[in-house]
Write an enzyme that holds these catalytic residues in place. Structure first.
Site, PDB file in Angstrom:
ATOM      1  CD  GLU A 204      -3.044  -1.147   2.149  1.00  7.45           C
ATOM      2  OE1 GLU A 204      -3.059  -0.233   2.987  1.00  7.45           O
ATOM      3  OE2 GLU A 204      -3.903  -2.035   2.099  1.00  7.45           O
ATOM      4  CE  LYS A 336     -10.473  -3.680   3.995  1.00  8.04           C
ATOM      5  NZ  LYS A 336      -9.766  -4.858   4.591  1.00  8.04           N
TER       6      LYS A 336
HETATM    7  P1  PGA Z   1      -6.468  -6.150   2.515  1.00 10.54           P
HETATM    8  O1  PGA Z   1      -5.925  -5.293   3.725  1.00 10.54           O
HETATM    9  O2  PGA Z   1      -7.028  -5.234   1.497  1.00 10.54           O
HETATM   10  O3  PGA Z   1      -5.261  -6.901   2.054  1.00 10.54           O
HETATM   11  O4  PGA Z   1      -7.523  -7.059   3.096  1.00 10.54           O
HETATM   12  C1  PGA Z   1      -6.532  -4.133   4.204  1.00 10.54           C
HETATM   13  C2  PGA Z   1      -6.882  -4.258   5.661  1.00 10.54           C
HETATM   14  O5  PGA Z   1      -6.711  -5.320   6.279  1.00 10.54           O
HETATM   15  O6  PGA Z   1      -7.387  -3.295   6.246  1.00 10.54           O
HETATM   16 ZN    ZN Z   2      -7.680  -4.621   8.220  1.00 11.87          ZN
END
Ligand code: PGA
Ligand code: ZN
Length: 426
Positions: A204, A336
């Site tokens: 990221e 998400k």
């Molecule tokens: P991921 O990580 O997109 O790899 O699931 C993001 C998070 O855990 O907040």
């Molecule tokens: Zn997370």
């Protein structure tokens, strides 16, 4: 508002990790065109909606999404043609019913979400509204929770916890918040270089140096905040995403620096010490995704002091969040869209959290595209917080920069959430 969906086209594109993902172009009868693509996680939760992958080892090690693309073309497009893009809930109900499974594994959450968000974007555009206005018209610029140091599955450098983040809680605007974050990020790089440690980037865009444990990462952040001229805690606070599911094996938590393993109580003790010793205001996934007892303990012990944020625990799922709210577990939810697969269900989770007094953190995934939908989602719904990754890489900057544009468009109406967005006191 009489325009209807006149064409839907899908294709396989690549995300920031070089893995295939679904992109959709959607046309309306009034000539409006909108495009949307979906992200993908690395440290995914067991209870997430399923993204459909081809499993053909000859292409992208099985990660191709041609099947999901074909589902858009052959099954979803014929069912949504002629429908109104303005009736989002009805449209998403059609998608959910077409799939027919509890986890969206038949057509794929990746196929469904790309159509769902493309329709919303087309509807906004056809109405002549910016997306954030169409999604609710909030005026709150979110407090960003910004990754500076990565560990876990995102860095493979020995740190068990996944994210060490900074929060510019006392900035007075989103623009100023990003200036502060950039300064701390630069200071972190200087300190790392000074110690001969790597400044190579993790998934990221954060740094992934080899550090012995969470204390070393937090010490580094406190030092970097001070070096950037900000007061640690008062002006720039810290947060962690433990992502504990990923070192939970055979009933015990096994971070790299506790090889014999800890039970939930032992891990909570450790997290409490970190909260005592550092200006931490938020702990995400402090325990594993199905360790409800452990979560109860964590919430009792620390829920009155810091934000207890459920990601893999809740997976943007109203049933799981409902269980948490009922049990007084956590006090904030990570949102998400691709964990659940439609915009309507995402909006439902945000509303459910708001009613229950849980804070909401709209979040990107480790695998992202240039799609900036979540910036508009965060402002439109007045979610209060956003987590996008580091201040680096175009797939992250697409969202940060969209927030800068929205702040500019709002002008005097804009309000930066700052510290007030955080649970439990916000
Ligand atoms: P991921 O990580 O997109 O790899 O699931 C993001 C998070 O855990 O907040
Ligand atoms: Zn997370």
């Amino acid at each position: 508002m009489s325009a209807t969906i006149s064409a839907v086209r899908a294709r396989e594109i690549l995300d920031s990790g070089g893995r295939p993902t679904v992109e959709v172009d959607l046309w309306l009868s009034d000539g409006t065109v909108a495009r949307s693509s979906v992200p993908s996680g690395t440290s995914t939760g067991r209870h997430e909606a399923r993204e459909l992958r081809d499993g053909d080892p000859e292409r992208f090690a099985g990660d191709g999404v041609r099947t999901a693309v074909a589902h858009v073309r052959e099954t979803i497009a014929p069912a949504v043609l002629g429908r109104s893009p303005f009736a989002q809930a009805e449209l998403d109900a059609v998608l959910i019913e077409l799939d027919g499974s509890a986890d969206k594994s038949v057509l794929g959450a990746n196929a469904l979400l790309a159509v769902s968000t493309a329709a919303a974007r087309a509807a906004a555009s056809s109405s002549g509204l910016p997306l954030w206005r169409y999604l609710g018209g909030g005026t709150l610029l979110p407090l960003p929770m910004v990754n500076i140091i990565s560990g876990g599955l995102h860095a493979e450098a020995g740190l068990a916890f996944q994210d060490f983040l900074i929060l510019p809680v006392a900035a007075t605007s989103f623009r100023e918040a990003l200036e502060w974050v950039a300064a701390v990020r630069r200071a972190t790089a200087e300190i790392l270089r000074g110690r001969g440690l790597s400044t190579l980037k993790a998934t990221e865009g954060g740094f992934g140096p080899p550090l012995p444990g969470p204390e070393a990462a937090l010490d580094l952040l406190v030092e970097a905040v001070a070096r950037a001229g900000r007061a640690p805690g008062d002006e720039v606070a810290l947060a962690i995403d433990v992502a504990a599911s990923h070192f939970f094996r055979a009933g015990l938590y096994r971070p790299a620096d506790a090889p014999d393993g800890l039970d939930a109580c032992g891990l909570v003790d450790r997290l409490e010490r970190l909260v005592d010793d550092y200006p931490i205001v938020s702990i995400e996934d402090g325990l594993a995704e199905d360790d409800w007892h452990g979560w109860e303990l964590l919430s009792e012990r620390l829920g009155g002091r810091v934000q207890i944020l459920g990601d893999d625990l809740f997976t943007t799922n109203q049933a799981r969040l409902g269980r948490g709210i009922e049990g007084g577990i956590a006090n904030a939810v990570l949102v998400k869209m691709n964990q659940i697969g439609t915009l309507t269900e995402t909006l439902g989770v945000i509303e459910q959290a708001r009613v229950a007094g849980y804070a909401q953190v709209v979040s990107a995934r480790s695998g992202e595209t240039g799609d900036d939908f979540i910036a508009d989602l965060a402002v439109g719904t007045a979610a209060g917080q956003i987590k996008i990754g580091s201040l680096a890489q175009s797939e992250r900057l697409a969202k940060y920069n969209q927030l800068l544009r929205i702040e500019e468009q709002l002008g005097a109406e804009a309000c930066y959430a700052g510290r007030a967005a955080l649970a439990p006191l916000g």
